[in-house]
Scaffold this motif. Structure first.
Motif, PDB file in Angstrom:
ATOM      1  N   ILE A  99      15.023   8.381  -5.933  1.00  0.00           N
ATOM      2  CA  ILE A  99      14.265   7.234  -5.432  1.00  0.00           C
ATOM      3  C   ILE A  99      13.190   6.788  -6.425  1.00  0.00           C
ATOM      4  CG2 ILE A  99      12.712   6.417  -3.614  1.00  0.00           C
ATOM      5  CD1 ILE A  99      14.163   8.253  -1.660  1.00  0.00           C
ATOM      6  N   ASP A 100      12.452   7.740  -6.992  1.00  0.00           N
ATOM      7  CA  ASP A 100      11.337   7.375  -7.867  1.00  0.00           C
ATOM      8  C   ASP A 100      11.799   6.640  -9.118  1.00  0.00           C
ATOM      9  OD1 ASP A 100       9.576   8.624  -6.095  1.00  0.00           O
ATOM     10  OD2 ASP A 100       9.749  10.556  -7.119  1.00  0.00           O
ATOM     11  N   GLY A 147       9.803   8.379 -14.456  1.00  0.00           N
ATOM     12  CA  GLY A 147       9.451   8.067 -13.074  1.00  0.00           C
ATOM     13  C   GLY A 147       8.559   9.085 -12.393  1.00  0.00           C
ATOM     14  N   THR A 148       7.577   9.604 -13.078  1.00  0.00           N
ATOM     15  CA  THR A 148       6.636  10.556 -12.493  1.00  0.00           C
ATOM     16  C   THR A 148       5.756   9.853 -11.458  1.00  0.00           C
ATOM     17  OG1 THR A 148       6.572  11.782 -14.577  1.00  0.00           O
ATOM     18  CG2 THR A 148       4.812  12.210 -13.003  1.00  0.00           C
ATOM     19  N   VAL A 149       5.593  10.479 -10.293  1.00  0.00           N
ATOM     20  CA  VAL A 149       4.691   9.959  -9.258  1.00  0.00           C
ATOM     21  C   VAL A 149       3.594  10.983  -8.983  1.00  0.00           C
ATOM     22  CG1 VAL A 149       6.415   8.461  -8.187  1.00  0.00           C
ATOM     23  CG2 VAL A 149       6.196  10.833  -7.418  1.00  0.00           C
ATOM     24  N   ILE A 170       2.446   6.968 -12.084  1.00  0.00           N
ATOM     25  CA  ILE A 170       1.889   8.314 -11.949  1.00  0.00           C
ATOM     26  C   ILE A 170       0.705   8.372 -10.974  1.00  0.00           C
ATOM     27  CG2 ILE A 170       0.210   8.228 -13.847  1.00  0.00           C
ATOM     28  CD1 ILE A 170       1.314  11.068 -14.628  1.00  0.00           C
ATOM     29  N   THR A 171       0.080   7.244 -10.697  1.00  0.00           N
ATOM     30  CA  THR A 171      -1.023   7.223  -9.734  1.00  0.00           C
ATOM     31  C   THR A 171      -0.561   6.803  -8.339  1.00  0.00           C
ATOM     32  OG1 THR A 171      -1.601   4.923 -10.271  1.00  0.00           O
ATOM     33  CG2 THR A 171      -2.687   6.666 -11.549  1.00  0.00           C
ATOM     34  N   LEU A 172       0.733   6.550  -8.178  1.00  0.00           N
ATOM     35  CA  LEU A 172       1.280   6.090  -6.901  1.00  0.00           C
ATOM     36  C   LEU A 172       2.057   7.203  -6.211  1.00  0.00           C
ATOM     37  CD1 LEU A 172       2.787   2.673  -8.097  1.00  0.00           C
ATOM     38  CD2 LEU A 172       0.489   3.080  -7.183  1.00  0.00           C
ATOM     39  N   ASP A 173       2.148   7.142  -4.877  1.00  0.00           N
ATOM     40  CA  ASP A 173       3.101   8.018  -4.207  1.00  0.00           C
ATOM     41  C   ASP A 173       4.432   7.267  -4.113  1.00  0.00           C
ATOM     42  OD1 ASP A 173       3.102   6.331  -1.893  1.00  0.00           O
ATOM     43  OD2 ASP A 173       1.470   7.475  -0.996  1.00  0.00           O
ATOM     44  N   GLN A 206       4.431   3.962  -2.066  1.00  0.00           N
ATOM     45  CA  GLN A 206       3.732   2.896  -2.783  1.00  0.00           C
ATOM     46  C   GLN A 206       4.586   2.343  -3.915  1.00  0.00           C
ATOM     47  OE1 GLN A 206       0.251   5.223  -3.781  1.00  0.00           O
ATOM     48  NE2 GLN A 206      -1.006   4.181  -2.237  1.00  0.00           N
ATOM     49  N   LEU A 207       5.304   3.231  -4.599  1.00  0.00           N
ATOM     50  CA  LEU A 207       6.164   2.792  -5.687  1.00  0.00           C
ATOM     51  C   LEU A 207       7.309   1.936  -5.179  1.00  0.00           C
ATOM     52  CD1 LEU A 207       7.250   2.747  -8.564  1.00  0.00           C
ATOM     53  CD2 LEU A 207       8.210   5.041  -8.177  1.00  0.00           C
ATOM     54  N   VAL A 208       7.949   2.363  -4.100  1.00  0.00           N
ATOM     55  CA  VAL A 208       9.052   1.593  -3.533  1.00  0.00           C
ATOM     56  C   VAL A 208       8.564   0.212  -3.087  1.00  0.00           C
ATOM     57  CG1 VAL A 208      10.689   1.441  -1.617  1.00  0.00           C
ATOM     58  CG2 VAL A 208      10.403   3.603  -2.846  1.00  0.00           C
TER      59      VAL A 208
END
Length: 226
Positions: free
Chosen positions: A41-42, A139-141, A176-179, A182-184
């Motif tokens: 997903i990320d 895609g690091t979250v 990286i600052t989003l969960d 939030q990214l989706v």
């Protein structure tokens, strides 16, 4: 004659695994940007958000590799993106569900492959510099910070190491600052594509029990898909 020369040049680029001239003309800026795409997903949401023209999926001998490659191929076909699948066998080096082995006392996480992100970025980077890429996205979250290679410090330092070498490749983690939710939402990833991602750590079908599947279920609940 001119059309013939263009066609021949395009075929040569395709045989070398490079984008065709038409794609280079269509994506003049994005061609400098590549993405490490796992099919989860990320990375899929990041792909939809940033629209790179080249994506790299790495089968490193983990148990979910086939499903991840299929998911990544689906999203790349959707956006007509050049997709490279790279295969290296690290199966004997991992710990946890993705490796089919017991967890290691060296990590707080059940899932742990020593220096995995460092290696995957290096392998993808070796291909990326040959494709003219100068920025490699990962895609690091925010929740990945439980791993040492999922922190802002790691991303900054690996980027410094790689950018100082031939090719000047920069590593960037825009989310990286989003969960994940939030990214989706920020990426506006269609729900139909969310459903086609693969998250399981156990294998090529979702077990609904491993950490990857549990995170997926929570995301689905938040998005109204469960």
């Amino acid at each position: 004659e001119q059309r013939l020369r263009v066609f021949c040049a395009s075929r040569k680029r395709q045989r070398r695994g490079l984008p065709s001239r038409s794609l280079l003309l269509r994506y003049p800026d994005e061609m400098k940007r590549g993405l490490l795409l796992s099919g989860g997903i990320d990375s899929t949401a990041l792909f939809w958000w940033k629209r790179p023209a080249i994506a790299y999926t790495i089968d490193y001998g983990h148990s979910a590799a086939a499903a991840e490659v299929r998911a990544a191929k689906t999203i790349c076909e959707k956006l007509r993106c050049v997709h490279h699948v790279i295969r290296i066998d690290l199966a004997s080096l991992g710990c946890g569900p993705l490796a089919g082995r017991k967890s290691s006392s060296l990590s707080q996480s059940k899932e742990w492959w020593p220096f995995r992100n460092q290696l995957l970025l290096t392998v993808a980077g070796m291909h990326a510099v040959q494709h003219g890429v100068n920025q490699l996205l990962i895609g690091t979250v925010r929740s990945d910070s439980r791993h040492a290679d999922g922190t802002p410090v790691f991303v900054r330092q690996i980027s410094q190491v790689m950018s100082q070498q031939e090719g000047g490749l920069e590593v960037v983690a825009p989310a990286i600052t989003l969960d994940t939710i939030q990214l989706v939402m920020k990426s506006k990833l269609p729900l139909a594509l969310v459903l086609q991602t693969h998250s399981c750590h156990q294998g090529n079908t979702h077990c609904c029990q491993c950490p990857g599947c549990m995170k997926r279920l929570k995301v689905f609940e938040r998005l109204g898909l469960a």
